[in-house]
Design a protein around this motif. Structure first.
Motif, mmCIF file in Angstrom:
data_model
loop_
_atom_site.group_PDB
_atom_site.id
_atom_site.type_symbol
_atom_site.label_atom_id
_atom_site.label_comp_id
_atom_site.label_asym_id
_atom_site.label_seq_id
_atom_site.Cartn_x
_atom_site.Cartn_y
_atom_site.Cartn_z
ATOM 1 N N UNK A 72 10.710 -13.226 -13.560
ATOM 2 C CA UNK A 72 12.179 -12.990 -13.700
ATOM 3 C C UNK A 72 12.419 -11.441 -13.494
ATOM 4 N N UNK A 73 11.491 -10.907 -14.377
ATOM 5 C CA UNK A 73 11.675 -9.289 -14.788
ATOM 6 C C UNK A 73 11.539 -8.679 -13.503
ATOM 7 N N UNK A 74 10.183 -8.967 -12.934
ATOM 8 C CA UNK A 74 9.920 -8.402 -11.510
ATOM 9 C C UNK A 74 11.019 -8.392 -10.577
ATOM 10 N N UNK A 75 11.597 -9.763 -10.467
ATOM 11 C CA UNK A 75 12.735 -9.770 -9.507
ATOM 12 C C UNK A 75 13.792 -9.128 -9.788
ATOM 13 N N UNK A 76 14.322 -9.090 -11.283
ATOM 14 C CA UNK A 76 15.409 -8.212 -11.513
ATOM 15 C C UNK A 76 15.185 -6.788 -11.259
ATOM 16 N N UNK A 77 13.752 -6.103 -11.596
ATOM 17 C CA UNK A 77 13.507 -4.651 -11.220
ATOM 18 C C UNK A 77 13.485 -4.557 -9.775
ATOM 19 N N UNK A 78 13.194 -5.330 -9.022
ATOM 20 C CA UNK A 78 13.117 -5.082 -7.563
ATOM 21 C C UNK A 78 14.451 -5.012 -6.993
ATOM 22 N N UNK A 79 15.163 -6.014 -7.500
ATOM 23 C CA UNK A 79 16.743 -6.161 -6.996
ATOM 24 C C UNK A 79 17.850 -5.116 -7.563
ATOM 25 N N UNK A 80 17.202 -4.370 -8.722
ATOM 26 C CA UNK A 80 18.148 -3.267 -9.102
ATOM 27 C C UNK A 80 17.661 -1.826 -8.736
ATOM 28 N N UNK A 81 16.193 -1.868 -8.690
ATOM 29 C CA UNK A 81 15.485 -0.490 -8.423
ATOM 30 C C UNK A 81 15.063 -0.340 -7.219
ATOM 31 N N UNK A 82 15.076 -1.480 -6.613
ATOM 32 C CA UNK A 82 14.613 -1.514 -4.899
ATOM 33 C C UNK A 82 13.349 -2.210 -4.904
ATOM 34 N N UNK A 83 13.186 -2.935 -3.790
ATOM 35 C CA UNK A 83 11.873 -3.666 -3.516
ATOM 36 C C UNK A 83 10.577 -3.130 -3.627
ATOM 37 N N UNK A 84 10.539 -1.592 -3.508
ATOM 38 C CA UNK A 84 9.332 -0.883 -3.557
ATOM 39 C C UNK A 84 8.740 -0.456 -5.316
ATOM 40 N N UNK A 85 9.619 -0.716 -6.172
ATOM 41 C CA UNK A 85 9.713 -0.067 -7.503
ATOM 42 C C UNK A 85 8.561 -0.438 -8.257
ATOM 43 N N UNK A 86 7.768 -1.423 -7.825
ATOM 44 C CA UNK A 86 6.505 -1.997 -8.309
ATOM 45 C C UNK A 86 5.571 -2.611 -7.193
ATOM 46 N N UNK A 87 4.330 -2.156 -7.443
ATOM 47 C CA UNK A 87 3.295 -2.811 -6.383
ATOM 48 C C UNK A 87 2.846 -3.993 -7.304
ATOM 49 N N UNK A 88 2.458 -5.028 -6.920
ATOM 50 C CA UNK A 88 1.988 -6.040 -7.588
ATOM 51 C C UNK A 88 1.096 -7.215 -6.784
ATOM 52 N N UNK A 89 -0.019 -7.210 -7.378
ATOM 53 C CA UNK A 89 -1.096 -8.306 -6.907
ATOM 54 C C UNK A 89 -1.228 -9.583 -7.792
ATOM 55 N N UNK A 90 -2.075 -10.427 -7.159
ATOM 56 C CA UNK A 90 -2.299 -11.485 -8.041
ATOM 57 C C UNK A 90 -2.753 -11.102 -9.492
ATOM 58 N N UNK A 91 -3.633 -9.647 -9.678
ATOM 59 C CA UNK A 91 -4.158 -9.640 -10.958
ATOM 60 C C UNK A 91 -3.237 -8.326 -11.664
ATOM 61 N N UNK A 92 -2.568 -7.650 -10.827
ATOM 62 C CA UNK A 92 -1.968 -6.219 -11.651
ATOM 63 C C UNK A 92 -0.803 -5.995 -10.996
ATOM 64 N N UNK A 93 -0.155 -4.919 -11.884
ATOM 65 C CA UNK A 93 1.383 -4.619 -11.752
ATOM 66 C C UNK A 93 1.208 -3.164 -11.728
ATOM 67 N N UNK A 94 1.829 -2.376 -11.093
ATOM 68 C CA UNK A 94 2.062 -1.030 -11.350
ATOM 69 C C UNK A 94 3.493 -0.355 -10.970
ATOM 70 N N UNK A 95 3.838 0.586 -11.321
ATOM 71 C CA UNK A 95 5.052 1.296 -10.754
ATOM 72 C C UNK A 95 4.624 2.208 -9.887
ATOM 73 N N UNK A 96 5.704 2.480 -8.680
ATOM 74 C CA UNK A 96 5.758 3.186 -7.778
ATOM 75 C C UNK A 96 6.427 4.408 -7.473
ATOM 76 N N UNK A 97 6.493 5.360 -7.056
ATOM 77 C CA UNK A 97 7.239 6.543 -6.663
ATOM 78 C C UNK A 97 8.366 6.555 -7.611
#
Length: 150
Positions: A72-97
């Motif tokens: 839910x947090x990732x969904x909120x961040x993508x909806x609020x900050x843009x779909x590309x705000x985080x890069x997520x894999x099955x194992x990791x998450x990172x902030x982008x640009x």
């Protein structure tokens, strides 16, 4: 903006997030835990394992509940900050640009540009930000504050 960054995160002196929309910076409404997660990832400046995030931000929750909260947090961040705000894999998450004052501060210090770095420092890292029942986050924050102030 000229530097191509579409998000700015200010963590010295509190927590402020801005998004570049219609040729101006717009403040993002703060949902404390979700934007603190974003700040944590940005300050880390590298991919963070999902299981680490669950332990840091939802230590008292069941694994299923914590995973749901992270989703839910990732969904909120993508909806609020843009779909590309985080890069997520099955194992990791990172902030982008995202331009982050603390990351820029550290880069300038590493380059010996102390005067410029000091201009970015307004107050302690995430000053006034506290998350209930997250001792690992509080330990991390204490360490990052000490690192930024030295």
């Amino acid at each position: 903006p000229d530097d191509g960054t579409t998000r700015r995160l200010h963590v010295f002196g509190g927590l402020e997030v801005y998004r570049w929309i219609d040729d101006r910076w717009i403040a993002v409404p703060v949902q404390r835990k979700r934007l603190t997660l974003f700040a944590y990832l940005a300050v880390m400046a590298r991919p963070v394992r999902r299981d680490v995030l669950l332990g840091v931000f939802w230590p008292e929750s069941s694994e299923a509940s914590a995973r749901g909260a992270l989703s839910k947090a990732l969904h909120y961040l993508r909806a609020t900050l843009g779909i590309d705000c985080v890069a997520a894999t099955d194992e990791t998450i990172a902030v982008t640009s995202t331009m982050t004052d603390v990351v820029e501060h550290r880069r300038l210090l590493a380059q010996g540009r102390v005067a410029e770095a000091l201009q970015l420092y307004r107050a302690p890292l995430l000053d006034g930000v506290h998350l209930d029942e997250t001792p690992e986050f509080e330990r991390w924050l204490d360490g990052e504050r000490a690192r930024s102030e030295s």
